[in-house]
Design a protein around this motif. Structure first.
Motif, PDB file in Angstrom:
ATOM      1  N   SER A 256       0.307  64.139 123.286  1.00 14.68           N
ATOM      2  CA  SER A 256      -0.676  65.037 123.199  1.00 14.68           C
ATOM      3  C   SER A 256      -0.138  66.373 123.892  1.00 14.68           C
ATOM      4  CB  SER A 256      -2.041  64.820 123.438  1.00 14.68           C
ATOM      5  OG  SER A 256      -2.193  64.598 124.849  1.00 14.68           O
TER       6      SER A 256
ATOM      7  N   GLY B 119       0.367  61.947 113.231  1.00 19.05           N
ATOM      8  CA  GLY B 119       0.336  61.176 114.490  1.00 19.05           C
ATOM      9  C   GLY B 119       0.416  62.015 115.798  1.00 19.05           C
TER      10      GLY B 119
ATOM     11  N   LYS C   1      -0.125  64.882 118.407  1.00 15.21           N
ATOM     12  CA  LYS C   1      -1.394  65.696 118.487  1.00 15.21           C
ATOM     13  C   LYS C   1      -1.267  66.800 119.330  1.00 15.21           C
ATOM     14  CE  LYS C   1      -4.394  61.558 118.579  1.00 15.21           C
ATOM     15  NZ  LYS C   1      -5.427  60.744 119.273  1.00 15.21           N
ATOM     16  N   ALA C   2      -1.976  67.964 118.944  1.00 10.64           N
ATOM     17  CA  ALA C   2      -1.762  69.091 119.730  1.00 10.64           C
ATOM     18  C   ALA C   2      -2.879  70.049 119.330  1.00 10.64           C
ATOM     19  CB  ALA C   2      -0.557  69.911 119.164  1.00 10.64           C
TER      20      ALA C   2
END
Length: 434
Positions: A271, A286, A288-289
């Motif tokens: 992330s 898949g 994440k940000a």
């Protein structure tokens, strides 16, 4: 119409009503057996004037409930002109507004309804969210082009959102600076790299809005380190230009930032706050940000434009597919960034961003946007921007504008007179038949 149909009631009463006759006994036949007396019904209407007055009462009552108005074409011959003023602007232009009203100008509310008012004391409270261009559009739909309109408003720039409408009006527009013309506020607070709190303070005045930084002791604030990731596969030079601009932003803000450049998608952290995807390939599922900015795909198109508000030239760009969340417009109004799609590259072959000192400034506006609401904005518009341009074709009313005069007071007066006449005639008729 339903209430007006009630005139059938007095008509029915008059047709049904009959007065009993008087029996006069004569001495010569008093001893005769009384014969049965038969009465004949007559459907002849009596007391015509009383019937008409009662029917008129019902018609006037129905008319009064329908809120009657007298409509006539609105021209310079029927009214001298309009005055549209805001409540806060009236004290600043009191003498001029009162003079216009004495000359025969009509006062109207400063909203899209443009309701007619009889006294300045009836002006409604100002609605700061209303846009002045919408008011101009409403005026163009209700006022002919040759009728003078005097408009008195504030000059706050936030009220002039959107494009100026193409309208034809004989408009005299005067503005004033509202009393609350200065606002100071804390815009953003974060932990700097020297472990002190940095507060970005905003100050807005009629001349402009500025921001400054103040360092203070640690306390309750956003103390997290921001994680930025730049991924690229074949645009290595683009990544270096972007990383240099992000480091310049960090040096200016002193925000705690962890910047990571990667060439393989497999090593992208689980992330991050920002992911810059400088690649033509789609972002893998898949990852994440908090926000992803990625290169758009398509065939590059040559263009001769600049980034709006700067002298940064743009040489080529990608076709825009989605304008949601448009940002960084070019000189033609087309977005260079929309939602998560970047329609240009960070490369000198595409634009002059990599060589411009404004590149970090554009990133700063994107990473740390100022408050988007208008509650703090105290900037004023340049009076020269209030001059309506001359257009070959302007907005025309769908129908000829009409002057509306309420008739409720007149209807009340007539209703009272008819009621008094009906009561008098009914009383007089009752005495005459006794």
């Amino acid at each position: 119409m339903t209430l007006a149909a009630g005139i059938a009631v007095p008509v029915f009463i008059h047709l049904w009503h009959r007065r009993p006759g008087k029996v006069l006994r004569i001495s010569s036949i008093q001893l005769l057996t009384a014969a049965s007396v038969r009465h004949a019904r007559s459907w002849r209407v009596s007391d015509w004037w009383l019937l008409l007055l009662r029917c008129l009462l019902i018609i006037l009552l129905a008319l009064l409930l329908s809120q009657p108005v007298w409509r006539r074409p609105l021209t310079a011959h029927t009214v001298k002109g309009w005055v549209v003023a805001e409540k806060t602007a009236y004290p600043a232009f009191r003498m001029q507004i009162d003079s216009l009203l004495r000359q025969g100008f009509q006062l109207h509310a400063p909203d899209t309804g443009l309701a007619r008012l009889h006294r300045p004391e009836n002006l409604p409270p100002d609605t700061t969210a209303a846009a002045y261009w919408a008011l101009l559009w409403a005026l163009s739909r209700k006022v002919p082009a040759d009728l003078p309109v005097y408009l008195f408003t504030g000059n706050r720039l936030a009220r002039f959102s959107g494009p100026m409408p193409a309208v034809g009006l004989s408009l005299h527009w005067q503005t004033m600076t509202p009393p609350d013309s200065v606002d100071n506020w804390n815009d953003y607070t974060y932990l700097a790299d020297n472990d002190s709190l940095r507060i970005r303070k905003g100050r807005s005045t009629p001349s402009g809005t500025t921001f400054s930084f103040v360092d203070t002791l640690p306390g309750a604030a956003d103390t997290a380190t921001l994680h930025y990731t730049i991924y690229t596969d074949k645009y290595q030079e683009d990544a270096r230009y972007l990383a240099a601009a992000l480091k310049a932003v960090q040096q200016y803000t002193h925000r705690k930032i962890n910047l990571l450049l990667v060439k393989e998608a497999a090593v992208i952290p689980a992330s991050q706050d920002w992911l810059w995807w400088l690649s033509d390939n789609p972002v893998p599922a898949g990852i994440k940000a908090g926000r992803v900015i990625r290169y758009a795909t398509g065939t590059p198109q040559p263009v001769a434009a600049t980034v709006a508000g700067t002298n940064i030239r743009v040489f080529q760009r990608l076709p825009v597919k989605d304008t949601t969340g448009a940002a960084w417009p070019d000189s033609y109004g087309n977005p260079l960034l929309a939602r998560d799609q970047l329609y240009t590259h960070f490369h000198p072959a595409w634009n002059e961003l990599p060589w411009s000192g404004d590149f970090p400034q554009k990133l700063l506006e994107l990473l740390y946007p100022a408050a988007v609401d208008k509650q703090h904005d105290r900037r004023s518009i340049d009076a020269r921007q209030l001059v309506l341009p001359v257009h070959a074709a302007v907005a025309k009313p769908a129908v000829n504008p009409l002057q509306e005069t309420p008739l409720e007071k007149i209807t009340w007066g007539i209703l009272l007179l008819v009621f008094c006449a009906e009561r008098y005639l009914s009383f007089k008729t009752g005495i005459a038949h006794e």
